[in-house]
Design a protein around this motif. Structure first.
Motif, PDB file in Angstrom:
ATOM      1  N   GLU A   1       0.826  -1.335  -0.109  1.00 33.31           N
ATOM      2  CA  GLU A   1       0.131  -0.138   0.070  1.00 33.31           C
ATOM      3  C   GLU A   1       1.029   1.335  -0.083  1.00 33.31           C
ATOM      4  O   GLU A   1       0.373   2.394  -0.398  1.00 33.31           O
ATOM      5  N   ASP A   2       2.062   1.144   0.466  1.00 31.01           N
ATOM      6  CA  ASP A   2       2.965   2.254   0.407  1.00 31.01           C
ATOM      7  C   ASP A   2       4.323   1.794   0.531  1.00 31.01           C
ATOM      8  O   ASP A   2       4.738   0.827   1.190  1.00 31.01           O
ATOM      9  N   PRO A   3       5.323   2.371  -0.161  1.00 26.07           N
ATOM     10  CA  PRO A   3       6.546   1.820  -0.258  1.00 26.07           C
ATOM     11  C   PRO A   3       7.487   1.776   0.834  1.00 26.07           C
ATOM     12  O   PRO A   3       8.426   1.141   1.070  1.00 26.07           O
ATOM     13  N   LEU A   4       7.062   2.554   1.871  1.00 28.68           N
ATOM     14  CA  LEU A   4       7.600   2.731   3.072  1.00 28.68           C
ATOM     15  C   LEU A   4       7.070   1.449   4.129  1.00 28.68           C
ATOM     16  O   LEU A   4       8.214   1.049   5.112  1.00 28.68           O
ATOM     17  N   ASP A   5       6.401   0.548   3.738  1.00 27.60           N
ATOM     18  CA  ASP A   5       5.868  -0.439   4.432  1.00 27.60           C
ATOM     19  C   ASP A   5       7.001  -1.636   4.369  1.00 27.60           C
ATOM     20  O   ASP A   5       7.812  -1.656   3.301  1.00 27.60           O
ATOM     21  N   PHE A   6       7.058  -2.412   5.368  1.00 25.99           N
ATOM     22  CA  PHE A   6       7.948  -3.487   5.341  1.00 25.99           C
ATOM     23  C   PHE A   6       7.190  -4.973   5.715  1.00 25.99           C
ATOM     24  O   PHE A   6       6.148  -4.823   6.430  1.00 25.99           O
ATOM     25  N   VAL A   7       7.653  -5.849   5.339  1.00 28.85           N
ATOM     26  CA  VAL A   7       7.188  -7.161   5.296  1.00 28.85           C
ATOM     27  C   VAL A   7       7.131  -7.896   6.768  1.00 28.85           C
ATOM     28  O   VAL A   7       8.436  -7.796   7.410  1.00 28.85           O
ATOM     29  N   LEU A   8       6.237  -8.459   7.098  1.00 30.33           N
ATOM     30  CA  LEU A   8       6.262  -9.221   8.436  1.00 30.33           C
ATOM     31  C   LEU A   8       6.394 -10.859   8.170  1.00 30.33           C
ATOM     32  O   LEU A   8       7.036 -11.460   8.966  1.00 30.33           O
ATOM     33  N   TRP A   9       5.480 -11.151   7.271  1.00 26.91           N
ATOM     34  CA  TRP A   9       5.685 -12.813   6.797  1.00 26.91           C
ATOM     35  C   TRP A   9       5.413 -12.639   5.314  1.00 26.91           C
ATOM     36  O   TRP A   9       4.789 -12.104   4.679  1.00 26.91           O
ATOM     37  N   LYS A  10       6.659 -13.438   4.912  1.00 21.78           N
ATOM     38  CA  LYS A  10       6.752 -13.747   3.473  1.00 21.78           C
ATOM     39  C   LYS A  10       6.053 -14.826   3.056  1.00 21.78           C
ATOM     40  O   LYS A  10       6.514 -15.846   3.478  1.00 21.78           O
ATOM     41  N   ARG A  11       4.975 -14.761   2.187  1.00 21.52           N
ATOM     42  CA  ARG A  11       4.292 -16.048   1.563  1.00 21.52           C
ATOM     43  C   ARG A  11       5.047 -16.639   0.515  1.00 21.52           C
ATOM     44  O   ARG A  11       5.708 -16.155  -0.382  1.00 21.52           O
ATOM     45  N   PHE A  12       5.211 -18.027   0.847  1.00 22.13           N
ATOM     46  CA  PHE A  12       5.908 -18.901  -0.282  1.00 22.13           C
ATOM     47  C   PHE A  12       5.312 -18.533  -1.858  1.00 22.13           C
ATOM     48  O   PHE A  12       4.084 -18.435  -2.143  1.00 22.13           O
ATOM     49  N   LYS A  13       6.326 -18.202  -2.675  1.00 22.52           N
ATOM     50  CA  LYS A  13       5.891 -18.181  -4.025  1.00 22.52           C
ATOM     51  C   LYS A  13       6.907 -18.945  -4.926  1.00 22.52           C
ATOM     52  O   LYS A  13       8.025 -19.172  -4.663  1.00 22.52           O
ATOM     53  N   LYS A  14       6.222 -19.476  -5.954  1.00 16.48           N
ATOM     54  CA  LYS A  14       6.977 -20.328  -6.767  1.00 16.48           C
ATOM     55  C   LYS A  14       8.328 -19.780  -7.503  1.00 16.48           C
ATOM     56  O   LYS A  14       9.130 -20.493  -7.512  1.00 16.48           O
ATOM     57  N   ASP A  15       8.394 -18.495  -7.450  1.00 20.92           N
ATOM     58  CA  ASP A  15       9.615 -18.016  -8.319  1.00 20.92           C
ATOM     59  C   ASP A  15      10.494 -17.558  -6.942  1.00 20.92           C
ATOM     60  O   ASP A  15      11.668 -16.847  -7.550  1.00 20.92           O
ATOM     61  N   ARG A  16      10.168 -17.724  -5.859  1.00 26.09           N
ATOM     62  CA  ARG A  16      11.041 -17.367  -4.590  1.00 26.09           C
ATOM     63  C   ARG A  16      11.970 -18.500  -4.339  1.00 26.09           C
ATOM     64  O   ARG A  16      11.432 -19.475  -4.004  1.00 26.09           O
ATOM     65  N   LEU A  17      13.218 -18.159  -4.194  1.00 19.35           N
ATOM     66  CA  LEU A  17      14.078 -19.460  -3.689  1.00 19.35           C
ATOM     67  C   LEU A  17      13.762 -19.609  -2.160  1.00 19.35           C
ATOM     68  O   LEU A  17      14.035 -18.782  -1.311  1.00 19.35           O
ATOM     69  N   LEU A  18      13.243 -20.824  -1.878  1.00 20.54           N
ATOM     70  CA  LEU A  18      12.935 -21.053  -0.664  1.00 20.54           C
ATOM     71  C   LEU A  18      12.892 -22.666  -0.377  1.00 20.54           C
ATOM     72  O   LEU A  18      12.203 -23.415  -1.099  1.00 20.54           O
ATOM     73  N   ASP A  19      13.710 -23.129   0.509  1.00 24.81           N
ATOM     74  CA  ASP A  19      13.511 -24.419   0.985  1.00 24.81           C
ATOM     75  C   ASP A  19      13.188 -24.887   2.442  1.00 24.81           C
ATOM     76  O   ASP A  19      13.252 -25.709   2.598  1.00 24.81           O
ATOM     77  N   ILE A  20      12.933 -23.685   2.979  1.00 24.94           N
ATOM     78  CA  ILE A  20      12.373 -23.992   4.371  1.00 24.94           C
ATOM     79  C   ILE A  20      11.202 -23.113   4.745  1.00 24.94           C
ATOM     80  O   ILE A  20      11.122 -21.929   4.096  1.00 24.94           O
ATOM     81  N   GLY A  21      10.080 -23.259   5.420  1.00 27.59           N
ATOM     82  CA  GLY A  21       9.030 -22.725   5.608  1.00 27.59           C
ATOM     83  C   GLY A  21       8.226 -23.166   6.943  1.00 27.59           C
ATOM     84  O   GLY A  21       8.553 -24.286   7.475  1.00 27.59           O
ATOM     85  N   TRP A  22       7.032 -22.160   7.232  1.00 24.86           N
ATOM     86  CA  TRP A  22       6.295 -22.701   8.095  1.00 24.86           C
ATOM     87  C   TRP A  22       4.866 -22.461   7.671  1.00 24.86           C
ATOM     88  O   TRP A  22       4.548 -21.559   7.090  1.00 24.86           O
ATOM     89  N   ASP A  23       4.043 -23.316   8.373  1.00 24.20           N
ATOM     90  CA  ASP A  23       2.486 -23.095   8.001  1.00 24.20           C
ATOM     91  C   ASP A  23       2.093 -21.750   8.799  1.00 24.20           C
ATOM     92  O   ASP A  23       2.419 -21.676   9.906  1.00 24.20           O
ATOM     93  N   SER A  24       1.229 -20.990   8.250  1.00 19.71           N
ATOM     94  CA  SER A  24       0.304 -20.156   9.246  1.00 19.71           C
ATOM     95  C   SER A  24      -0.892 -19.848   8.484  1.00 19.71           C
ATOM     96  O   SER A  24      -1.454 -20.605   7.461  1.00 19.71           O
ATOM     97  N   GLN A  25      -1.765 -19.060   9.210  1.00 21.74           N
ATOM     98  CA  GLN A  25      -3.042 -18.738   8.791  1.00 21.74           C
ATOM     99  C   GLN A  25      -3.254 -18.034   7.223  1.00 21.74           C
ATOM    100  O   GLN A  25      -4.229 -17.840   6.435  1.00 21.74           O
ATOM    101  N   TRP A  26      -1.884 -17.457   6.958  1.00 23.44           N
ATOM    102  CA  TRP A  26      -1.753 -16.816   5.499  1.00 23.44           C
ATOM    103  C   TRP A  26      -0.970 -17.391   4.707  1.00 23.44           C
ATOM    104  O   TRP A  26      -0.454 -17.073   3.475  1.00 23.44           O
ATOM    105  N   GLY A  27      -0.868 -18.858   4.862  1.00 25.33           N
ATOM    106  CA  GLY A  27      -0.173 -19.717   3.904  1.00 25.33           C
ATOM    107  C   GLY A  27       1.279 -20.038   4.441  1.00 25.33           C
ATOM    108  O   GLY A  27       1.964 -19.545   5.609  1.00 25.33           O
TER     109      GLY A  27
END
Length: 466
Positions: A178-204
């Motif tokens: 919503e604003d470029p100043l905002d920062f991420v709290l939870w990074k949801r898994f995306k197929k194009d993002r390098l990620l081999d570890i993660g956890w389940d949450s209510q947001w995926g």
């Protein structure tokens, strides 16, 4: 008796230290991201806050010291993927290496050393509280972001106003927020993002952002309010600013009473960092200098000031350390307790209570050395050893330490006896004129050429090659 005064980064003033709970101190320090060996800048952080917790304990505070480990982030994932190792194999290896480096610097382990991956439930709980309180939202890509403009106090620690924070400097443009100043709290898994570890949450399925890790760990282990929060100067913005926004947005409590930040390590007037490629790992430095020399180098500079790193500075620190050990070599300190009423101890205490002024504290130790060399008084030997131990120094046997010191091949002595005696004579004249800076310079210069001076009680100075 003087009370401890701290420079609070939040107020930009020295303030008398008053803990939240009488006799107790809750201190949290941002630790290392473990994807590589620790460099000298990391060493400074570890030594500085080790010194601070030692002094707080010397003042009889019951200290709970937490220094976290970041064991999940993009750099770790990238390094693990490139090396073909699991995240946990990689981070376990570098945590072990970090502990080995700490031991060489005589750093006491924190009371708690939480790993970010052990506190995922607490992070998810804090994110839920932020959403509930209106500070967080889900972006178009599924990430959960913090809405910076909802937190009216944002920027108070760093002195940055929302109006002056422009997208594209420290904040990247992102039309998914919503604003470029905002920062991420939870990074949801995306197929194009390098990620081999993660956890389940209510947001995926996903993983936490970096900033939420420290807020969750500090609150889980120390509560909603801290006495002291520390870290390197480079973390003041945006990391610590974001921590305040997260913690206070979730709890409604004032997060930290005193913010402490150590200065940068500079090489050729530039900050030492991996991004600039001008960093030196502690392991590389330890091949040529022992850990106590590095500790001496760090503590002889005030923790908030820039620390200049070079071989010349390390050689000077080694010469100063040799002078302290040499003063104890022929003296057996008595077994009495430290006498805080003695003039050197009183001056040392006043220096440390003035925002941990270790340069002034070391100046007191060298004054004590001068008196000890003159009198060979076992009581002064005890004072020197006890005061130095508060700084984590002089804990080796003096004779063994001095014997173990050797110079690199390019530092072999080149002066003849006549030149040495002439320098000793000039130094003696400088001391007579109370020009102690020049006297110490000559001592250090002779040491660089492999000559160790020993001042004797009769006023004579003897020398030997090392």
């Amino acid at each position: 008796m003087d009370r401890l005064r701290l420079y609070n980064t939040f107020s930009c003033n020295k303030e008398t230290f008053v803990p939240l709970r009488k006799g107790e101190v809750y201190m949290y320090v941002c630790g290392m991201t473990v994807y590589d060996y620790c460099h000298v800048g990391h060493g400074r952080l570890m030594v500085v806050f080790d010194m601070i917790q030692r002094w707080l304990r010397t003042l009889d505070y019951r200290v709970t010291y937490v220094r976290n480990i970041t064991d999940i982030d993009d750099k770790i994932i990238r390094r693990a993927t490139n090396s073909g190792k699991s995240i946990y194999t990689l981070t376990d290896y570098f945590i072990k290496a970090m502990h080995e480096d700490e031991a060489t610097l005589n750093i006491k382990r924190p009371d708690y050393e939480p790993r970010a991956t052990e506190f995922i439930p607490q992070m998810l709980g804090m994110i839920e509280a932020l959403k509930r309180n209106g500070y967080a939202y889900q972006g178009r890509d599924g990430d959960i972001n913090y809405s910076v403009r909802k937190f009216s106090a944002y920027g108070q620690l760093s002195g940055k106003s929302l109006q002056n924070l422009r997208a594209g400097e420290r904040v990247a443009q992102n039309d998914l927020k919503e604003d470029p100043l905002d920062f991420v709290l939870w990074k949801r898994f995306k197929k194009d993002r390098l990620l081999d570890i993660g956890w389940d949450s209510q947001w995926g399925w996903g993983r936490p952002g970096w900033h939420i890790e420290c807020s969750a760990m500090s609150c889980a282990l120390l509560g909603d309010r801290l006495d002291i929060h520390g870290g390197g100067q480079d973390l003041q913005f945006p990391h610590h600013e974001n921590e305040i926004a997260q913690s206070e947005g979730a709890t409604g409590q004032h997060f930290v009473n005193y913010w402490l930040h150590n200065g940068f390590v500079n090489v050729d007037n530039e900050k030492m960092s991996k991004s600039l490629g001008n960093f030196f790992t502690l392991r590389d430095v330890l091949k040529r200098y022992d850990g106590e020399v590095i500790r001496m180098l760090i503590l002889r500079t005030h923790y908030r000031s820039p620390l200049n790193y070079s071989d010349a500075c390390l050689d000077d620190a080694r010469a100063a350390l040799m002078r302290l050990y040499t003063a104890l070599k022929d003296v057996t300190p008595d077994n009495q307790e430290l006498d805080w009423g003695e003039c050197h101890a009183a001056a040392f205490r006043a220096a440390m209570n003035d925002d941990f002024n270790t340069p002034a504290a070391f100046a007191t130790l060298f004054d004590l050395v001068s008196d000890l060399n003159r009198t060979r008084d076992p009581a002064l030997g005890r004072q020197l050893k006890r005061l130095a131990s508060i700084l984590g120094m002089l804990e080796c046997d003096p004779s063994e330490y001095l014997q173990g010191q050797s110079l690199a091949s390019d530092k072999l002595p080149a002066l003849d006896i006549e030149q040495i005696n002439e320098q000793i004579k000039v130094r003696s004249q400088a001391k007579h004129m109370k020009n102690y800076i020049e006297a110490d310079r000559i001592r250090a210069a002779l040491f660089d050429d492999g000559i160790l001076l020993e001042d004797k009680p009769n006023g004579m100075t003897e020398w030997r090659r090392v």
